[in-house]
Design a protein around this motif. Structure first.
Motif, mmCIF file in Angstrom:
data_model
loop_
_atom_site.group_PDB
_atom_site.id
_atom_site.type_symbol
_atom_site.label_atom_id
_atom_site.label_comp_id
_atom_site.label_asym_id
_atom_site.label_seq_id
_atom_site.Cartn_x
_atom_site.Cartn_y
_atom_site.Cartn_z
ATOM 1 N N PRO C 106 0.802 -1.230 0.000
ATOM 2 C CA PRO C 106 0.000 0.000 0.000
ATOM 3 C C PRO C 106 0.830 1.274 0.000
ATOM 4 O O PRO C 106 0.438 2.252 -0.645
ATOM 5 N N VAL C 107 1.959 1.260 0.710
ATOM 6 C CA VAL C 107 2.716 2.507 0.773
ATOM 7 C C VAL C 107 3.250 2.892 -0.602
ATOM 8 O O VAL C 107 3.477 4.071 -0.876
ATOM 9 N N MET C 108 3.424 1.892 -1.461
ATOM 10 C CA MET C 108 3.855 2.235 -2.814
ATOM 11 C C MET C 108 2.733 2.963 -3.563
ATOM 12 O O MET C 108 2.992 3.857 -4.361
ATOM 13 N N TYR C 109 1.493 2.552 -3.272
ATOM 14 C CA TYR C 109 0.369 3.231 -3.931
ATOM 15 C C TYR C 109 0.340 4.713 -3.581
ATOM 16 O O TYR C 109 -0.139 5.534 -4.347
ATOM 17 N N MET C 110 0.822 5.016 -2.371
ATOM 18 C CA MET C 110 0.692 6.393 -1.914
ATOM 19 C C MET C 110 1.486 7.363 -2.765
ATOM 20 O O MET C 110 1.208 8.556 -2.789
ATOM 21 N N PHE C 111 2.482 6.837 -3.472
ATOM 22 C CA PHE C 111 3.231 7.711 -4.375
ATOM 23 C C PHE C 111 2.351 8.255 -5.499
ATOM 24 O O PHE C 111 2.682 9.260 -6.108
ATOM 25 N N ALA C 112 1.256 7.548 -5.749
ATOM 26 C CA ALA C 112 0.463 7.868 -6.933
ATOM 27 C C ALA C 112 -0.097 9.273 -6.883
ATOM 28 O O ALA C 112 -0.249 9.921 -7.918
ATOM 29 N N VAL C 113 -0.402 9.775 -5.683
ATOM 30 C CA VAL C 113 -1.079 11.068 -5.615
ATOM 31 C C VAL C 113 -0.141 12.176 -5.156
ATOM 32 O O VAL C 113 -0.588 13.283 -4.898
ATOM 33 N N LEU C 114 1.127 11.869 -5.036
ATOM 34 C CA LEU C 114 2.058 12.888 -4.558
ATOM 35 C C LEU C 114 2.498 13.784 -5.716
ATOM 36 O O LEU C 114 3.044 13.287 -6.699
ATOM 37 N N PRO C 115 2.276 15.079 -5.643
ATOM 38 C CA PRO C 115 2.720 15.952 -6.737
ATOM 39 C C PRO C 115 4.211 16.292 -6.603
ATOM 40 O O PRO C 115 4.643 16.777 -5.569
ATOM 41 N N TRP C 116 4.954 16.038 -7.673
ATOM 42 C CA TRP C 116 6.403 16.256 -7.624
ATOM 43 C C TRP C 116 6.774 17.630 -8.168
ATOM 44 O O TRP C 116 7.828 18.149 -7.844
ATOM 45 N N GLY C 117 5.941 18.152 -9.037
ATOM 46 C CA GLY C 117 6.252 19.447 -9.624
ATOM 47 C C GLY C 117 5.021 19.924 -10.353
ATOM 48 O O GLY C 117 3.985 19.247 -10.346
ATOM 49 N N PRO C 118 5.102 21.076 -10.982
ATOM 50 C CA PRO C 118 3.941 21.549 -11.732
ATOM 51 C C PRO C 118 3.566 20.535 -12.807
ATOM 52 O O PRO C 118 4.409 20.156 -13.625
ATOM 53 N N ASN C 119 2.351 20.073 -12.771
ATOM 54 C CA ASN C 119 1.844 19.065 -13.703
ATOM 55 C C ASN C 119 2.602 17.757 -13.628
ATOM 56 O O ASN C 119 2.586 16.969 -14.555
ATOM 57 N N MET C 120 3.315 17.539 -12.546
ATOM 58 C CA MET C 120 4.012 16.263 -12.393
ATOM 59 C C MET C 120 3.351 15.472 -11.275
ATOM 60 O O MET C 120 3.691 15.613 -10.098
ATOM 61 N N ILE C 121 2.401 14.686 -11.641
ATOM 62 C CA ILE C 121 1.712 13.851 -10.663
ATOM 63 C C ILE C 121 1.225 12.626 -11.402
ATOM 64 O O ILE C 121 0.843 12.696 -12.571
ATOM 65 N N ALA C 271 8.893 -0.609 3.875
ATOM 66 C CA ALA C 271 7.575 0.014 4.021
ATOM 67 C C ALA C 271 7.644 1.140 5.029
ATOM 68 O O ALA C 271 7.092 2.224 4.815
ATOM 69 N N GLN C 272 8.356 0.911 6.104
ATOM 70 C CA GLN C 272 8.407 1.925 7.144
ATOM 71 C C GLN C 272 9.109 3.189 6.645
ATOM 72 O O GLN C 272 8.641 4.302 6.881
ATOM 73 N N TYR C 273 10.193 2.979 5.929
ATOM 74 C CA TYR C 273 10.917 4.179 5.491
ATOM 75 C C TYR C 273 10.193 4.892 4.364
ATOM 76 O O TYR C 273 10.232 6.118 4.291
ATOM 77 N N ILE C 274 9.548 4.139 3.490
ATOM 78 C CA ILE C 274 8.762 4.817 2.460
ATOM 79 C C ILE C 274 7.646 5.601 3.109
ATOM 80 O O ILE C 274 7.356 6.738 2.727
ATOM 81 N N LEU C 275 7.043 5.006 4.115
ATOM 82 C CA LEU C 275 5.958 5.712 4.796
ATOM 83 C C LEU C 275 6.489 6.985 5.449
ATOM 84 O O LEU C 275 5.870 8.053 5.340
ATOM 85 N N ASN C 276 7.642 6.883 6.067
ATOM 86 C CA ASN C 276 8.214 8.086 6.680
ATOM 87 C C ASN C 276 8.502 9.144 5.631
ATOM 88 O O ASN C 276 8.214 10.325 5.818
ATOM 89 N N PHE C 277 9.095 8.703 4.536
ATOM 90 C CA PHE C 277 9.386 9.661 3.460
ATOM 91 C C PHE C 277 8.109 10.324 2.983
ATOM 92 O O PHE C 277 8.049 11.541 2.800
ATOM 93 N N LEU C 278 7.079 9.503 2.786
ATOM 94 C CA LEU C 278 5.834 10.052 2.254
ATOM 95 C C LEU C 278 5.161 10.970 3.251
ATOM 96 O O LEU C 278 4.563 11.980 2.874
ATOM 97 N N LEU C 279 5.262 10.641 4.525
ATOM 98 C CA LEU C 279 4.656 11.528 5.520
ATOM 99 C C LEU C 279 5.373 12.870 5.535
ATOM 100 O O LEU C 279 4.743 13.926 5.633
ATOM 101 N N CYS C 280 6.695 12.827 5.418
ATOM 102 C CA CYS C 280 7.440 14.088 5.325
ATOM 103 C C CYS C 280 7.048 14.833 4.060
ATOM 104 O O CYS C 280 6.854 16.056 4.073
ATOM 105 N N ALA C 281 6.909 14.097 2.964
ATOM 106 C CA ALA C 281 6.571 14.746 1.697
ATOM 107 C C ALA C 281 5.181 15.349 1.767
ATOM 108 O O ALA C 281 4.943 16.450 1.257
ATOM 109 N N ILE C 282 4.264 14.662 2.413
ATOM 110 C CA ILE C 282 2.899 15.181 2.474
ATOM 111 C C ILE C 282 2.842 16.384 3.413
ATOM 112 O O ILE C 282 2.110 17.346 3.178
#
Lengths: 473, 104, 448, 221
Positions: C106-121, C271-282
């Motif tokens: 599931p944590v990999m799915y979370m990357f799907a909605v993270l915007p990386w840049g203008p029009n980069m999602i 999974a734990q580190y991706i989740l941490n990364f994503l939480l920081c990113a969000i």
């Protein structure tokens, strides 16, 4: 249990300080008691959390500089082990070794079995040697085994040895994939006395002094029977003759040829052209020279850019009296020598053998081997701690260069002389003649011995490098 | 979604409902019964969404009701599981036919 | 990506592929890129954390493998992969196998909605924010599976703790994010990022503010309080110190990971580190403007788009790169804060954790939602919306409205924080007094 | 395109029904709960197929993330020794099965297929996103929304009260050394020699609670 064993003078003062102060200036907290310290609550909730975070971030910020001393709280003080090493204390003990005399190769052990008896884990085993003619036991060992894997480094063996034959080594890097190699036999246990001197100079001096004292007492008591054993006399005589021969042989030829006996390993004691029994008074000079070699080399390198090469005598870098410096430098010298030994083993295959870096002879006049950058005057470095570091640095560098030289000499036939201000009491001709350099002025003065040694070290080192480069090309 | 007729979705929902019905009535474990009920509620939800999708896609009523069902299901699950734990603490079992005493 | 694939397949190669093929291929490419990024991020994060925490503890950290130890995570990875995979005999074999997968996928799915840049999602879901947290809640099932399947009491305890903690802290996390949804009127993460242009004041509130990409929500009292609450909740969700109760090694070995080794353990770790990364990113995305930053707006205005067909596509690339840089810089800054927290604070007890979450964070976030509503009412509403108070003294400008809203919400939020903190401390003191009086350890006794 | 949708529907339906059957048939209750999660996931997929995206996400968030986890949690809290001889089903399970199958085969299937559903398929349905739902909740469905809120609150309070333990059964906490010392000091009068101990005020952080049993046993030794 009564109350006063439990509690101690803890107070809840109304002082405005954040922490309550314990009144008793020398608090003695009894066993089983606890001191309750009341903390005042901070005004804003969560403020102390931020303060705690601040401490951590402050440490992070300060950790980018290296600590010079341990009085500071923040900053890294990690020693990066394989490259950097802390000087081992002299009394450090790891595994026991056996000693033999440098000059004669005489093993000090008399197989008295004291160590075998006292060894708590029972890892020492020995066989007494027998006279091949008569079959009677003689005071020597034919085989001596220590199981390093079970040894607990208690040092009892060294403690009881009445002949100072067994001592504790400083080498702690014993890890191996081969378990059986940790059952060490006599040939691998033997180290020259000079090695032990280098790692534990004061201990050895004490041991030697007490031995001399004992000898003197015994001489007084039984003058008829005390003296040098007859078989030793023969050996000594042979050693003398050998040294004279060598001196003659070395005169016209190269320095590398001066040591005919290839120094393969410490197990085979080389019949070195050295003083018979290195008297106690010689020892400091010896050490100082070695130390000086390293230091001077280092300083010379540092000063190459600063001062142009004038092949004059280098002023004294610093006095050799500083003990930690001394030790570090000695350690460095030992390491350099070990590397040189390795090089020597390989070079022994070639026709010439290099000499070991044991500056046991008073050097008089040393010709530089190759000296475009011959010995600029090294500046005096008064700071002892800096000096020590430099020495350590020098050791690392020396080893690296020795390795390089080692590789190159293995390819070529000639062997360079490594940091050897020792052997020829006369001139040392250049190792490679096309790089001949103007001879350095002789240093006749006796107090200048040390300096000369240092100078020689630099020159020898440079020569080695040059030679190696030349051979490599 | 024109490829799938409404009947198929309704059949699926009714099948799910019947499975949940069987589970709710025949399992002895209290939590298992609760799971059966959850299945039935989900079947209803599928119906609601299907009818919304096929008959009134311009309104949001179907979705709203499905959301209410979810809310009720969540509340029911919370209370039901609390009851299961309370029962377990008293009788040391969660098999509902063992809980037959009036002592309380 | 769809356009690029369409261009290559149909225009260049003339394959006349149907629509869904192009879509499938373009999505596959994006997914492949994201799936390649994720483990690399994890590799770097482990190294980053170890180095940073070492510095905080006056050590050096791993610096042997590669330049300054940069290859250390690869060495660790090789070690993990070559380890023996041990499964306890009495474990539930299939569930034991499935648990790390259910946790990591599931944590990999979370990357799907993270915007990386203008029009980069990858997918600009209209419910992106909700998706993010819905998906992250699946991971807890994996933890529970792991804890149960291991047939080990420490694993089970760890799993129970993990689930109790994550489920409890999801509530304040989502509640604190609601303000962003209210202010932007959208759950799309892209829309939330785009709303944060401006200079300390969002252009959505005051349109004539110069757009430096610095109109972050964190500069408002509402956003700041929400940020604090969310970051604390994120620490608990990511099982970071001081909320690492589920894997408290001094109490319950390694929690739900106790019986795992080798690749399976690596998956949990991943999974734990991706989740941490994503939480920081969000956190960076919602409170600190995500890819917003100085220069982005100008680059976007120069770039090629439907509105600006004369733009230069080079600027598209530049804007994307700069945006990604900003996002990653902010993310790593937050990860640094996480590491510093790990270095600074001891672990909480489970009852302290629950008290803090339920009695402090949740009321605080609820009051923050009230503040957010007031913010919207003050900055945007007039008499037409039934909120005429602000227009009592005439027609205030947008800036004045903003200032009034700032002051009002600041007062409310500070008062709420102070009041709740005081309440909790008083509760704590009363509890301790009850203890001193010989009362019960956990709560005052019931009357009946 | 139609075929793709049909295949996806088939797969989803099989997942839902298969998982549901496993829920009611497997012996191990934890496995049943895990199958329940799979079933919920399939239902979320079905919602996506029906263009109810928001509902699909809520399904995942609430059913998988909360309800199913709660179920698992409750199962683990009420774990009992699994006795293989003990039946997991009631004695009456055959009749129940009969009723369920009859319900399905005799009532639902004929009803569904005989009824003439007035359906129209809209290729572009109105998107029921969070914004539309929010407006609906705040306007037309405000009263049900409030009632649901009250229901949730009642359920929360009720669950807590039902599951709350009796206070007397709680285990007594083991004291820290500081707590023990503080307790002792409070019980015994402090000796006159150490009179420099003002009593801690009520705001003191010293927590002196009940002594544990072992403590009193060790007192005489």
């Amino acid at each position: 249990m009564s109350n006063d064993t439990l509690t101690h003078s803890l107070t809840f003062t109304e002082a405005p300080a954040a922490l309550t102060v314990v009144v008793d200036p020398t608090p003695q907290i009894a066993r089983g008691s606890a001191v309750v310290v009341e903390r005042r609550r901070p005004k804003a909730a969560g403020w102390s959390l931020l303060q705690g975070l601040g401490v951590v971030v402050d440490h992070w910020r300060k950790s980018f500089r290296k600590l010079d001393d341990t009085t500071q709280i923040a900053g890294t003080f990690t020693t990066e082990y394989p490259e950097e090493r802390l000087p081992l204390p002299e009394a450090y003990r790891n595994m026991p070794i056996l000693l033999f005399d440098d000059a004669t190769g005489h093993e000090l052990c008399t197989s008295c079995f004291q160590c075998q008896r006292i060894c708590p884990p029972q890892v020492i085993h020995m066989t007494q040697a027998k006279d091949p003619d008569t079959g009677k036991p003689v005071p020597a060992v034919s085989e001596f085994i220590i199981e390093y894997d079970a040894c607990m480094s208690c040092g009892f063996c060294a403690e009881v040895c009445p002949f100072d034959a067994i001592k504790m080594d400083h080498n702690f890097e014993l890890s191996t994939a081969d378990h059986s190699s940790l059952t060490v036999h006599k040939t691998d246990l033997l180290r020259p006395i000079s090695y032990y001197q280098s790692i534990a100079p004061t201990f050895w001096a004490e041991a030697e002094a007490s031995a001399y004292k004992k000898l003197e007492t015994n001489k007084k008591r039984r003058p008829a029977t005390i003296g040098i054993a007859p078989q030793m006399l023969a050996q000594l005589k042979a050693a003398h003759e050998l040294r004279d021969d060598q001196q003659e042989a070395t005169m016209p030829t190269t320095a590398v040829a001066s040591a005919p006996a290839p120094a393969t390993s410490s197990a085979a004691p080389p019949a070195r052209s050295a003083a018979l029994a290195a008297s106690a008074s010689d020892l400091p000079t010896d050490k100082a020279a070695r130390l000086a070699a390293i230091r001077a080399r280092n300083e010379a390198k540092a000063a190459v850019q600063a001062a142009p090469a004038t092949a004059s005598a280098a002023p004294a870098a610093s006095d050799g009296g500083d003990l930690p410096t001394d030790k570090a430098a000695r350690l460095a010298a030992i390491r350099a020598r070990n590397e040189a030994k390795k090089a020597a083993e390989q070079a022994a295959a070639a026709e010439a053998a290099p000499t070991l870096a044991t500056p046991d002879m008073p050097p008089t006049d040393v010709q530089p081997a190759a000296s475009e950058q011959a010995a600029p005057p090294a500046p005096t470095v008064p700071d002892a701690s800096l000096d020590e570091k430099a020495a350590r640095l020098a050791a690392i560098r020396a080893r690296n260069e020795a390795k390089k030289a080692d590789e190159q000499t293995a390819a070529a036939g000639a062997a360079p002389t490594l940091a050897t201000p020792d052997v020829p009491p006369t001139d040392v001709p250049p190792a490679t003649s096309e790089q001949a350099a103007p001879p350095a002025p002789a240093v006749p003065d006796a107090p200048l011995d040390e300096k000369a040694a240092r100078l020689a070290a630099i020159r020898a080192r440079n020569a080695a490098k040059k030679a190696a480069q030349a051979e490599g090309e | 979604m024109s490829a799938v007729p409404l009947e198929w979705v309704l059949m699926l929902a009714s099948g799910l409902f019947c499975v949940g019905f069987f589970g709710a009535l025949s399992r002895r474990h209290a939590v298992s019964m609760l799971m059966g009920i959850e299945l039935m509620l989900n079947a209803v939800n599928i119906n609601l969404v299907a009818f919304w999708r096929y008959t009134q896609p311009d309104e949001v009523g179907g979705i709203i009701f499905a959301l209410f069902v979810i809310v009720v299901a969540a509340a029911e699950a919370a209370v039901g599981l609390a009851m299961a734990i309370a029962i377990y603490r008293t009788w040391q079992t969660v098999n509902v036919d063992s809980v037959d005493s009036l002592r309380g | 990506m769809y356009d690029v694939v369409d261009f290559i397949l149909n225009t260049q190669l003339g394959l006349n592929s149907p629509d869904w093929v192009v879509m499938l291929i373009s999505h596959l490419i994006v997914v492949a890129i994201l799936f390649a990024i994720a483990p690399v991020q994890v590799l770097f994060l482990t190294y980053y954390e170890r180095r940073a925490i070492a510095r905080m503890q006056d050590r050096v950290g791993p610096n042997r493998v590669g330049y300054e130890g940069l290859l250390q995570p690869i060495a660790d990875g090789v070690k993990m992969f070559t380890k023996e995979d041990i499964v306890p005999v009495s474990a539930d074999q299939r569930v034991h196998l499935l648990a790390p997968i259910v946790t990591a996928a599931p944590v990999m799915y979370m990357f799907a909605v993270l915007p990386w840049g203008p029009n980069m999602i990858a997918v600009d879901l209209p419910t992106g924010l909700l998706f993010f947290f819905a998906i992250s809640s699946i991971s807890t099932v994996g933890l529970l599976m792991a804890g149960w399947a291991s047939n080990n009491k420490f694993a089970l305890l760890g799993a129970m703790r993990a689930v109790a903690q994550v489920v409890s802290y999801e509530i304040p996390a989502l509640l604190s994010l609601l303000f962003a949804v209210m202010l932007t009127g959208s759950m799309s993460l892209m829309a939330i990022v785009e709303a944060q242009s401006g200079l300390f004041i969002s252009t959505t509130d005051v349109p004539n503010i110069p757009d430096l990409g610095l109109g972050w929500f964190v500069f408002t009292p509402v956003g700041f309080l929400a940020f604090v609450c969310f970051f604390i909740a994120a620490l608990a969700e990511g099982e970071r110190t001081p909320f690492d109760i589920p894997e408290a090694d001094s109490e319950i070995v390694a929690g739900y990971m106790t019986e795992y080794s080798g690749m399976k353990f690596a998956l949990f770790y991943l999974a734990q580190y991706i989740l941490n990364f994503l939480l920081c990113a969000i956190t960076a995305t919602i409170f600190f403007g995500g890819w917003q930053g100085p220069g982005i707006a100008w680059l976007v205005s120069q770039s090629l788009s439907a509105d600006n067909p004369a733009g230069n596509p080079v600027y598209n690339v530049l804007a994307g790169m700069l945006g990604t840089f900003y996002l990653l810089a902010k993310t790593y800054a937050f990860f640094f804060v996480m590491v510093a927290l790990r270095g600074a604070f001891p672990r909480l007890r489970i009852d302290q954790l629950m008290n803090f979450g339920w009695k402090f964070l949740i009321p605080l976030t609820m009051i923050n939602i009230l503040s957010a509503a007031l913010w919207i009412a003050i900055t945007r509403w007039g008499t037409a919306q039934g909120f005429g108070i602000i227009e009592f003294a005439g027609e205030p400008s947008n800036l004045v409205r903003w200032l009034i809203a700032f002051a009002v919400t600041l007062v409310i939020n500070v008062a709420a924080y102070w009041f709740l903190a005081r309440l909790n401390i008083q509760d704590h003191v009363a509890r301790q007094a009850a203890l001193a009086a010989g009362g019960l350890a956990v709560s005052p006794p019931r009357s009946a | 395109m139609d075929l793709v949708v049909q295949i996806m529907f088939g797969v989803t339906g099989l997942l839902i029904l298969g998982a549901a059957l496993m829920v009611v048939s497997v012996r191990n209750i934890i496995h049943a709960a895990l199958w329940l999660i799979a079933c919920f996931f399939g239902i979320a997929m079905l919602y996506l197929l029906l263009h109810a995206e928001f509902l699909a996400i809520v399904q995942v968030l609430l059913y998988i993330g909360a309800v199913a986890v709660l179920v698992l949690f409750a199962v683990m809290l009420t774990r009992q020794i699994d006795d293989p001889d003990e039946p997991v089903l009631f004695q009456r399970w055959r009749s129940t099965l009969l009723i369920a199958v009859l319900l399905f085969a005799a009532v639902l299937v004929p009803t569904i297929y005989t009824h003439d559903w007035q359906t129209f398929t809209d290729p572009q349905p109105t998107f029921a996103g969070p914004r539309e739902l929010g407006f609906a909740f705040m306007n037309a469905y405000l009263l049900p929304f409030q009632i649901a809120a009250v229901l949730l609150l009642a359920a929360l309070v009720g669950a807590i009260i039902i599951a709350m333990e009796d206070q007397e059964q709680r285990r007594v906490r083991v004291l820290t050394l500081a707590e023990e010392v503080a307790l002792r000091r409070e019980r015994e009068p402090s000796p006159p020699a150490r009179s420099a101990h003002p009593q801690p005020t009520s705001s003191s952080t010293t927590p002196p609670p009940v002594p544990p049993a072992h403590e009193q046993a060790g007192e005489g030794a």
